[in-house]
Write a protein that holds these residues in place. Structure first.
Motif, PDB file in Angstrom:
ATOM      1  N   ASP A  27       9.033  12.333  28.104  1.00 49.77           N
ATOM      2  CA  ASP A  27       7.617  12.822  28.126  1.00 49.77           C
ATOM      3  C   ASP A  27       6.858  11.523  28.793  1.00 49.77           C
ATOM      4  O   ASP A  27       7.194  10.834  29.154  1.00 49.77           O
ATOM      5  N   THR A  28       5.354  11.923  28.312  1.00 49.02           N
ATOM      6  CA  THR A  28       4.299  11.174  29.324  1.00 49.02           C
ATOM      7  C   THR A  28       3.807  10.224  28.422  1.00 49.02           C
ATOM      8  O   THR A  28       2.707   9.344  28.612  1.00 49.02           O
ATOM      9  N   VAL A  29       4.242   9.912  27.103  1.00 51.14           N
ATOM     10  CA  VAL A  29       3.826   9.283  26.033  1.00 51.14           C
ATOM     11  C   VAL A  29       3.622   7.434  26.725  1.00 51.14           C
ATOM     12  O   VAL A  29       2.603   6.848  26.552  1.00 51.14           O
ATOM     13  N   ASP A  32       0.895   7.558  29.677  1.00 48.67           N
ATOM     14  CA  ASP A  32      -0.231   7.639  29.129  1.00 48.67           C
ATOM     15  C   ASP A  32      -0.794   6.340  28.676  1.00 48.67           C
ATOM     16  O   ASP A  32      -2.098   6.120  28.850  1.00 48.67           O
ATOM     17  N   ALA A  35      -1.404   4.065  31.526  1.00 49.01           N
ATOM     18  CA  ALA A  35      -2.646   4.397  32.343  1.00 49.01           C
ATOM     19  C   ALA A  35      -3.883   4.132  31.613  1.00 49.01           C
ATOM     20  O   ALA A  35      -4.796   3.513  32.030  1.00 49.01           O
ATOM     21  N   SER A  36      -3.779   4.300  30.231  1.00 51.05           N
ATOM     22  CA  SER A  36      -4.785   3.960  29.409  1.00 51.05           C
ATOM     23  C   SER A  36      -5.282   2.617  29.183  1.00 51.05           C
ATOM     24  O   SER A  36      -6.634   2.247  28.629  1.00 51.05           O
ATOM     25  N   GLU A  38      -3.850   1.033  27.155  1.00 47.94           N
ATOM     26  CA  GLU A  38      -3.494   0.682  25.637  1.00 47.94           C
ATOM     27  C   GLU A  38      -1.988  -0.192  25.658  1.00 47.94           C
ATOM     28  O   GLU A  38      -1.940  -0.993  24.398  1.00 47.94           O
ATOM     29  N   ASP A  70      -3.236   6.942  37.133  1.00 48.59           N
ATOM     30  CA  ASP A  70      -3.059   8.028  37.054  1.00 48.59           C
ATOM     31  C   ASP A  70      -1.644   8.222  36.413  1.00 48.59           C
ATOM     32  O   ASP A  70      -0.513   8.037  36.927  1.00 48.59           O
ATOM     33  N   PRO A  71      -1.720   8.812  35.125  1.00 46.07           N
ATOM     34  CA  PRO A  71      -0.393   8.962  34.280  1.00 46.07           C
ATOM     35  C   PRO A  71       0.605   9.708  35.020  1.00 46.07           C
ATOM     36  O   PRO A  71       1.673   9.464  34.937  1.00 46.07           O
ATOM     37  N   GLN A  75       4.382   8.297  35.959  1.00 43.36           N
ATOM     38  CA  GLN A  75       5.468   9.159  35.545  1.00 43.36           C
ATOM     39  C   GLN A  75       6.394   9.399  36.631  1.00 43.36           C
ATOM     40  O   GLN A  75       7.657   9.247  36.341  1.00 43.36           O
TER      41      GLN A  75
END
Length: 263
Positions: A27-29, A32, A35-36, A38, A70-71, A75
Motif C-alpha cells: 500500500d502507500t503507507v 505517504d 512524501a509528508s 514524517e 508526490d506519494p 510508490q
C-alpha cells in the motif's frame, strides 16, 4: 547498566520504522510517510533519542529522495525496486533473509525455511510466544520480521522497566502509583503488545509468555541474545549491500539508518 523505559520505547519505534521501510510496499503507507516528511522526522527523533550518529538530511540518498514529494511517484519507484532488491527474478539483488546471508558466509547452498538459521529464528519466535503472522507464508528470518520481533521484545522490556520504576518508588517510600505520563505509556505499550498477539497465529493466541520464561529469563536478555546471535550476524552486511546496490535513494537512506542501529 539499567536501560530506561524511554530508551526501550525508542528502540521499539526504530525497529517498527525500519520494518516498515524494508517490507514490500503493498500500500502507500510508506510512500505517504516519505512524501509528508514524517519518515525523516521520526527517524531523526528516534536516532537522537538513541544517540545514533545519523540524520535523515545527511544520509545517503537524502537529497534525491527529497526531490520526489508526490506519494504516487514515490510508490512507482518503491515497488519495482523492492521487487528487484528483495524478491528478484531469478534471485534478489539483496536477499532480505538471514539464512541466505549466513549460508553464503559459510559457503553452503542457501535454502529458505529449512536452513539452520531460519529454523533457529522460528524456534526463538515460538519461545517468545510468537508465530508466523496470520495470512503469511514466508520465512521468519526476513529482515522486517526479525525487526518486528526486536520491536516486540523492546516493548516488553519497556513495560518491565516501568514496573521496576514503580517498585523503586515504593522502596523509596512512595506509593508506586504511575504519573499521568507513565499511565499513558503503560496503555500505549500494552496496546502495541496486544497488536502483536492479535496478528500472530502462534499456538496460544491471547496468551503472553511471562518475562521470566522468555529466552534468557527476561525481555532484555532475549533482546541481547537475538541481536548477538542473529541480527548482528547479517544485518550490517545486508545494509551495506542495499546502500551499494539500490537504485532508489530512499532505500539507501533507510539502509544507512539500519547500519547505524546494528553496528
Amino acid at each position: 547498566m539499567t536501560i530506561s523505559a524511554d530508551t526501550w520505547q525508542a528502540r521499539a519505534a526504530l525497529c517498527e520504522l525500519l520494518a516498515l521501510s524494508f517490507r514490500y510496499p503493498e500500500d502507500t503507507v510508506l510512500a505517504d510517510a516519505i512524501a509528508s516528511g514524517e519518515w525523516g522526522e521520526a527517524a531523526d527523533e528516534i536516532a537522537g533519542a538513541l544517540g545514533l550518529n545519523w540524520s535523515a538530511a545527511a544520509a545517503p540518498g537524502a537529497a534525491e529522495a527529497a526531490a520526489l514529494p508526490d506519494p504516487a511517484e514515490i510508490q512507482k519507484e518503491l515497488r519495482p525496486e523492492a521487487t528487484r532488491l528483495f524478491v528478484g527474478a531469478p534471485q534478489a539483488v539483496c536477499s532480505p533473509y538471514e539464512g541466505v546471508w549466513r549460508a553464503q558466509a559459510e559457503g553452503v547452498q542457501p535454502l529458505l525455511f529449512v536452513n539452520p538459521h531460519s529454523m533457529a529464528v522460528e524456534r526463538f519466535c515460538k519461545s517468545c510466544g510468537l508465530g508466523r503472522p496470520e495470512g503469511t507464508n514466508e520465512p521468519l528470518d526476513a529482515v522486517w520480521t526479525e525487526l518486528e520481533l526486536l520491536e516486540y521484545l523492546a516493548l516488553r522490556a519497556a513495560a518491565d522497566a516501568l514496573d521496576a520504576e514503580g517498585a523503586a518508588d515504593v522502596a523509596a517510600g512512595g506509593d508506586g502509583a504511575p504519573t499521568g505520563e507513565q499511565a499513558t505509556e503503560y496503555r500505549e505499550i500494552g496496546e502495541d503488545i496486544d497488536e502483536f498477539d492479535a496478528e500472530d497465529d502462534g499456538p496460544e493466541p491471547g496468551d503472553v509468555v511471562a518475562s521470566a520464561d522468555l529466552p534468557g529469563g527476561s525481555p532484555e536478555a532475549a533482546w541481547d541474545e537475538f541481536m548477538a546471535d542473529h541480527a548482528a550476524q547479517w544485518m550490517p552486511q545486508f545494509a551495506e549491500a542495499v546502500q551499494r546496490d539500490s537504485r532508489v535513494p530512499f532505500y539507501r537512506q533507510a539502509a544507512s539508518l539500519l547500519a547505524a542501529f546494528v553496528k
